[in-house]
Design a protein around this motif. Sequence first.
Motif, PDB file in Angstrom:
ATOM      1  N   LYS A 169      -7.393   1.084  -8.551  1.00  0.00           N
ATOM      2  CA  LYS A 169      -6.167   1.036  -7.760  1.00  0.00           C
ATOM      3  C   LYS A 169      -6.441   1.452  -6.315  1.00  0.00           C
ATOM      4  O   LYS A 169      -5.968   0.806  -5.369  1.00  0.00           O
ATOM      5  CB  LYS A 169      -5.096   1.936  -8.380  1.00  0.00           C
ATOM      6  N   LEU A 170      -7.205   2.500  -6.121  1.00  0.00           N
ATOM      7  CA  LEU A 170      -7.519   2.968  -4.767  1.00  0.00           C
ATOM      8  C   LEU A 170      -8.374   1.955  -4.010  1.00  0.00           C
ATOM      9  O   LEU A 170      -8.137   1.700  -2.825  1.00  0.00           O
ATOM     10  CB  LEU A 170      -8.219   4.323  -4.828  1.00  0.00           C
ATOM     11  N   VAL A 171      -9.334   1.339  -4.693  1.00  0.00           N
ATOM     12  CA  VAL A 171     -10.156   0.292  -4.072  1.00  0.00           C
ATOM     13  C   VAL A 171      -9.283  -0.907  -3.702  1.00  0.00           C
ATOM     14  O   VAL A 171      -9.422  -1.482  -2.621  1.00  0.00           O
ATOM     15  CB  VAL A 171     -11.323  -0.123  -4.989  1.00  0.00           C
ATOM     16  N   SER A 172      -8.358  -1.269  -4.555  1.00  0.00           N
ATOM     17  CA  SER A 172      -7.480  -2.408  -4.293  1.00  0.00           C
ATOM     18  C   SER A 172      -6.573  -2.162  -3.092  1.00  0.00           C
ATOM     19  O   SER A 172      -6.363  -3.060  -2.271  1.00  0.00           O
ATOM     20  CB  SER A 172      -6.643  -2.725  -5.536  1.00  0.00           C
ATOM     21  N   ILE A 173      -6.037  -0.951  -2.982  1.00  0.00           N
ATOM     22  CA  ILE A 173      -5.224  -0.603  -1.810  1.00  0.00           C
ATOM     23  C   ILE A 173      -6.070  -0.716  -0.553  1.00  0.00           C
ATOM     24  O   ILE A 173      -5.621  -1.264   0.463  1.00  0.00           O
ATOM     25  CB  ILE A 173      -4.625   0.812  -1.957  1.00  0.00           C
ATOM     26  N   THR A 174      -7.292  -0.235  -0.620  1.00  0.00           N
ATOM     27  CA  THR A 174      -8.203  -0.328   0.518  1.00  0.00           C
ATOM     28  C   THR A 174      -8.462  -1.784   0.887  1.00  0.00           C
ATOM     29  O   THR A 174      -8.476  -2.146   2.065  1.00  0.00           O
ATOM     30  CB  THR A 174      -9.527   0.390   0.205  1.00  0.00           C
ATOM     31  N   LEU A 175      -8.645  -2.645  -0.113  1.00  0.00           N
ATOM     32  CA  LEU A 175      -8.880  -4.070   0.153  1.00  0.00           C
ATOM     33  C   LEU A 175      -7.672  -4.732   0.803  1.00  0.00           C
ATOM     34  O   LEU A 175      -7.826  -5.598   1.667  1.00  0.00           O
ATOM     35  CB  LEU A 175      -9.266  -4.803  -1.132  1.00  0.00           C
ATOM     36  N   THR A 225      -9.618   4.560  -9.828  1.00  0.00           N
ATOM     37  CA  THR A 225     -10.544   4.087  -8.800  1.00  0.00           C
ATOM     38  C   THR A 225     -10.217   2.649  -8.423  1.00  0.00           C
ATOM     39  O   THR A 225     -10.196   2.305  -7.241  1.00  0.00           O
ATOM     40  CB  THR A 225     -11.997   4.194  -9.305  1.00  0.00           C
ATOM     41  N   ALA A 284       0.831  -1.202   0.000  1.00  0.00           N
ATOM     42  CA  ALA A 284       0.000   0.000   0.000  1.00  0.00           C
ATOM     43  C   ALA A 284       0.870   1.258   0.000  1.00  0.00           C
ATOM     44  O   ALA A 284       0.612   2.196  -0.760  1.00  0.00           O
ATOM     45  CB  ALA A 284      -0.935  -0.005   1.212  1.00  0.00           C
ATOM     46  N   ILE A 300       0.902   4.048  -2.993  1.00  0.00           N
ATOM     47  CA  ILE A 300       0.543   5.437  -2.680  1.00  0.00           C
ATOM     48  C   ILE A 300       1.706   6.377  -3.008  1.00  0.00           C
ATOM     49  O   ILE A 300       1.514   7.427  -3.623  1.00  0.00           O
ATOM     50  CB  ILE A 300       0.110   5.563  -1.207  1.00  0.00           C
ATOM     51  N   ILE A 303      -5.566  -3.248   2.819  1.00  0.00           N
ATOM     52  CA  ILE A 303      -5.580  -2.784   4.211  1.00  0.00           C
ATOM     53  C   ILE A 303      -6.681  -3.492   5.003  1.00  0.00           C
ATOM     54  O   ILE A 303      -6.452  -3.953   6.125  1.00  0.00           O
ATOM     55  CB  ILE A 303      -5.737  -1.247   4.260  1.00  0.00           C
ATOM     56  N   VAL A 304      -7.870  -3.632   4.416  1.00  0.00           N
ATOM     57  CA  VAL A 304      -8.976  -4.326   5.087  1.00  0.00           C
ATOM     58  C   VAL A 304      -8.615  -5.793   5.326  1.00  0.00           C
ATOM     59  O   VAL A 304      -8.906  -6.351   6.390  1.00  0.00           O
ATOM     60  CB  VAL A 304     -10.279  -4.196   4.278  1.00  0.00           C
TER      61      VAL A 304
END
Length: 107
Positions: free
Chosen positions: A86-92, A84, A68, A72, A94-95
Motif C-alpha cells: 500500500k505504501l509503495v502504491s501511494i508512492t507510485l 508495504t 493518496a 493515508i 505521487i511519482v
Amino acid sequence: MAWLLVIVAGLLETGFAVSLKLSHGFTRLWPTISFAAFALSSFGLLTLALKRLDVGPAYAVWTGIGAAGTAIYGMVFLGDVVSTLKLVSITLVIVGVIGLQLSGGAH
C-alpha cells in the motif's frame, strides 16, 4: 494560482471521500452534509483551475492528491491496514503525478 486551486481541490477530495465513508451510506447527517460541502467545493475549485490548465495533468494531480490523501488518512485515523504494498502504491501514484507534470503538458 491555478495549480494552487488544484492542490486545495485535491485536499478537499480527501475530505469528501472520508466523509462519504463516515456517512455510512448517507444515514448520518453531519458526515453527509460534510461530504456535500467538500464535494461541491472540490469540484468548484477544479472547475476554476481547468479554465487555465490542461485537463490531463490537472485531473491527475487532483485525483492523485485525493487518492493518496484518503489512503493515508484511512491508515492513520480509521484503522485501515498498513502494508508495504500500500505504501509503495501511494508512492507510485505521487511519482506518476510528478511525471505527468515533468512531461511538459502543464502551463
